[in-house]
Design a protein around this motif. Structure first.
Motif, PDB file in Angstrom:
ATOM      1  N   ILE A 332       0.848  -1.186   0.000  1.00 18.39           N
ATOM      2  CA  ILE A 332       0.000   0.000   0.000  1.00 18.39           C
ATOM      3  C   ILE A 332       0.886   1.239   0.000  1.00 18.39           C
ATOM      4  CG2 ILE A 332      -2.017  -1.075   1.087  1.00 18.39           C
ATOM      5  CD1 ILE A 332      -1.070  -0.058   3.765  1.00 18.39           C
ATOM      6  N   GLU A 338      -8.772   5.177   4.338  1.00 15.33           N
ATOM      7  CA  GLU A 338      -9.370   4.903   3.035  1.00 15.33           C
ATOM      8  C   GLU A 338      -8.556   3.880   2.254  1.00 15.33           C
ATOM      9  OE1 GLU A 338     -10.830   7.352  -0.964  1.00 15.33           O
ATOM     10  OE2 GLU A 338      -9.882   8.376   0.738  1.00 15.33           O
ATOM     11  N   CYS A 339      -7.229   4.038   2.256  1.00 14.89           N
ATOM     12  CA  CYS A 339      -6.369   3.100   1.528  1.00 14.89           C
ATOM     13  C   CYS A 339      -6.411   1.710   2.159  1.00 14.89           C
ATOM     14  CB  CYS A 339      -4.936   3.637   1.487  1.00 14.89           C
ATOM     15  SG  CYS A 339      -3.766   2.558   0.647  1.00 14.89           S
ATOM     16  N   ALA A 341      -8.820   0.375   4.056  1.00 11.75           N
ATOM     17  CA  ALA A 341     -10.131  -0.240   3.851  1.00 11.75           C
ATOM     18  C   ALA A 341     -10.302  -0.719   2.415  1.00 11.75           C
ATOM     19  CB  ALA A 341     -11.220   0.769   4.215  1.00 11.75           C
ATOM     20  N   ARG A 342      -9.832   0.056   1.453  1.00 11.45           N
ATOM     21  CA  ARG A 342      -9.934  -0.345   0.046  1.00 11.45           C
ATOM     22  C   ARG A 342      -9.113  -1.593  -0.247  1.00 11.45           C
ATOM     23  NH1 ARG A 342      -8.619   4.107  -1.761  1.00 11.45           N
ATOM     24  NH2 ARG A 342      -6.406   3.706  -2.159  1.00 11.45           N
ATOM     25  N   THR A 343      -7.914  -1.661   0.316  1.00 16.79           N
ATOM     26  CA  THR A 343      -7.064  -2.828   0.105  1.00 16.79           C
ATOM     27  C   THR A 343      -7.632  -4.065   0.795  1.00 16.79           C
ATOM     28  OG1 THR A 343      -5.151  -1.347   0.019  1.00 16.79           O
ATOM     29  CG2 THR A 343      -4.709  -3.686   0.331  1.00 16.79           C
ATOM     30  N   PHE A 345     -10.771  -4.686   1.371  1.00 10.70           N
ATOM     31  CA  PHE A 345     -11.958  -5.138   0.636  1.00 10.70           C
ATOM     32  C   PHE A 345     -11.573  -5.862  -0.648  1.00 10.70           C
ATOM     33  CE2 PHE A 345     -15.231  -4.347  -2.579  1.00 10.70           C
ATOM     34  CZ  PHE A 345     -16.337  -4.919  -1.960  1.00 10.70           C
ATOM     35  N   ALA A 346     -10.617  -5.256  -1.415  1.00 13.32           N
ATOM     36  CA  ALA A 346     -10.263  -5.858  -2.703  1.00 13.32           C
ATOM     37  C   ALA A 346      -9.378  -7.091  -2.551  1.00 13.32           C
ATOM     38  CB  ALA A 346      -9.561  -4.810  -3.577  1.00 13.32           C
ATOM     39  N   CYS A 350     -13.129  -9.735  -1.104  1.00 18.58           N
ATOM     40  CA  CYS A 350     -13.606 -10.206  -2.404  1.00 18.58           C
ATOM     41  C   CYS A 350     -13.130 -11.622  -2.725  1.00 18.58           C
ATOM     42  CB  CYS A 350     -13.154  -9.245  -3.498  1.00 18.58           C
ATOM     43  SG  CYS A 350     -13.943  -7.624  -3.407  1.00 18.58           S
ATOM     44  N   LEU A 374     -17.213   1.265   6.829  1.00 23.96           N
ATOM     45  CA  LEU A 374     -17.028   0.128   5.928  1.00 23.96           C
ATOM     46  C   LEU A 374     -17.294  -1.188   6.641  1.00 23.96           C
ATOM     47  CD1 LEU A 374     -16.116  -1.070   3.231  1.00 23.96           C
ATOM     48  CD2 LEU A 374     -13.756  -0.895   4.042  1.00 23.96           C
TER      49      LEU A 374
END
Length: 451
Positions: A332, A338-339, A341-343, A345-346, A350, A374
């Protein structure tokens, strides 16, 4: 006086005494020496809770000669800093004050705070930006910091305690209070024979005799009841020592019945000591996680880094499943919520689904409202009440230290492969492939053996 012009001045005994007193005060005054560039120079610094002080001196033979003095009151924000920061700021401020005198020549710093001797040999990552700024400025002039005992650092210590230099009570005030103290008068009239051997003693500068204890080698004045608390506050407020040290400080200078008991009581009830001193250490109890029966139900999230930038990435997000110990690592570019949480999730949700519980180390990136929102959106509940202060609070194979070891595995492997040089004032240097490219291969190797 009303004498003007060429009128003669009548010389009286009072005038002669005043003239002699003026000469004596001029003789006692400290005189600055003329700078000699052939002699070694040094700056002596000290800091108290309220002010800082410093003196620039040159050494001639076995004696130090003052060249300049400096004293400054600390701002309210600086008073809240620890002693290390205040002593460091004293050196920083003294160099800024005296730099026009000693610039372009070697200078030695003397301080009575021993931790500052290792300021330039420790890892700079341990220093805060506030400390690093001052260390960087100091290093431009000197890195020669030496220790001096507090009892020998008299000038700088006095300059840092300008507000504290005052007499507890005057000799005349003490003599007047003794004359009005009924307890002392009863002792004198009854001629009580106890451990105190009270005798009237003539004190310079006092018109009356003061009763002192002469039973020991040190003559100690007897303190009446009305002045005991005042004298204790005057001495105790200098450095706020403990109960035993306060009693020793008072008994070396004064005497009265039950002096040790009174000093211990007043020291323990001092509000400043109660606000700033830790008198009791509370240990948090050992905690355990409930056992899990399914994989990917409970995960642990942590961040390692920073590393040398590799294609814009400086950190690594590590995720470990509590049941299977299966690890994942994702590069990262920042550690904001934000970074992360996005990482998360992806890279994890997923692929492996939504976990029922997420355990973090309570870092600031996990406390933000974005990460909590989130977690609520995905139906996951942040496990906020599990915090691991230290590994010694856990034992057994299912405790937090073993999971922390899994988090540190990618870091150890990456540092072991790519780190070729470490210096206290330089970051880790990488060679060959970047850590981002080898991160996946290291995880494959870690998952290839059974733990």
């Amino acid at each position: 006086t009303s004498i003007k012009g060429s009128h003669p001045v009548p010389w009286t005994p009072e005038g002669d005494a005043a003239f002699v007193e003026c000469k004596e005060e001029l003789r006692k005054a400290t005189i600055l020496a003329y700078p000699d560039t052939t002699l070694p120079w040094a700056i002596f610094t000290d800091a108290s809770e309220y002010a800082i002080g410093a003196v620039l001196q040159q050494r001639r033979g076995q004696h130090w000669e003052p060249l300049a003095f400096f004293s400054q009151k600390l701002q309210p924000a600086l008073r809240k800093h620890c002693p290390y920061d205040r002593e460091l700021h004293a050196i920083y401020a003294a160099l800024r004050k005296f730099r026009y005198i000693f610039e372009a020549r070697h200078i030695t710093i003397f301080t009575d705070h021993k931790p500052l001797l290792h300021a330039f040999s420790q890892d700079p990552d341990r220093a805060t930006p506030w400390q690093f700024h001052r260390l960087d400025f100091i290093s431009q002039f000197t890195t020669d910091i030496q220790h001096i005992a507090g009892k020998d650092n008299i000038v700088a210590d006095a300059l840092s305690r300008i507000e504290e230099i005052s007499m507890a009570v005057s000799s005349n005030e003490l003599a007047q209070a003794q004359a009005e103290d009924e307890e002392l008068q009863q002792r004198i009239q009854r001629e009580q024979h106890d451990s105190l051997n009270l005798r009237p003693v003539n004190i310079p500068g006092c018109n009356k005799q003061i009763y002192c204890d002469v039973s020991t080698d040190i003559i100690r004045p007897y303190v009446p009841t009305a002045l005991r608390k005042k004298i204790f506050d005057a001495l105790h407020s200098i450095s706020h020592p403990g109960a035993r040290a306060s009693a020793k400080l008072l008994t070396q200078r004064y005497v009265w019945p039950s002096i040790n008991r009174d000093c211990r009581l007043w020291a323990r009830t001092c509000l400043a000591c109660q606000r700033n001193k830790v008198s009791r250490h509370v240990l948090s109890p050992i905690q355990n996680f409930p056992s899990r029966t399914r994989r990917f139900e409970h995960i642990h999230v942590d961040i390692i880094g920073p590393y040398i930038p590799s294609k814009g990435y400086r950190y690594c997000l590590t995720i470990i499943d509590r049941f299977t110990r299966f690890p994942e690592a994702f590069p990262i570019d920042s550690i904001d919520a934000e970074c992360v949480a996005r990482t998360l999730f992806a890279g994890w949700i997923c692929r492996y689904g939504v976990p029922l519980q997420i355990t973090t180390d309570q870092g600031t990136q996990f406390k933000s409202q974005l990460f909590s929102a989130l977690a609520r959106l995905l139906g996951s509940k942040p496990y906020k009440y599990h915090h691991f202060p230290s590994a010694v609070e856990w034992n057994g194979g299912t405790s937090s230290p073993s999971l922390e070891g899994c988090h540190s595995l990618p870091r150890k492997q990456l540092m072991g492969r790519h780190a070729t040089h470490r210096s206290p004032w330089n970051s880790c240097r990488l060679e060959g492939r970047s850590w981002r490219n080898s991160c996946r291969s290291r995880l494959w190797r870690a998952n290839s053996f059974t733990r």
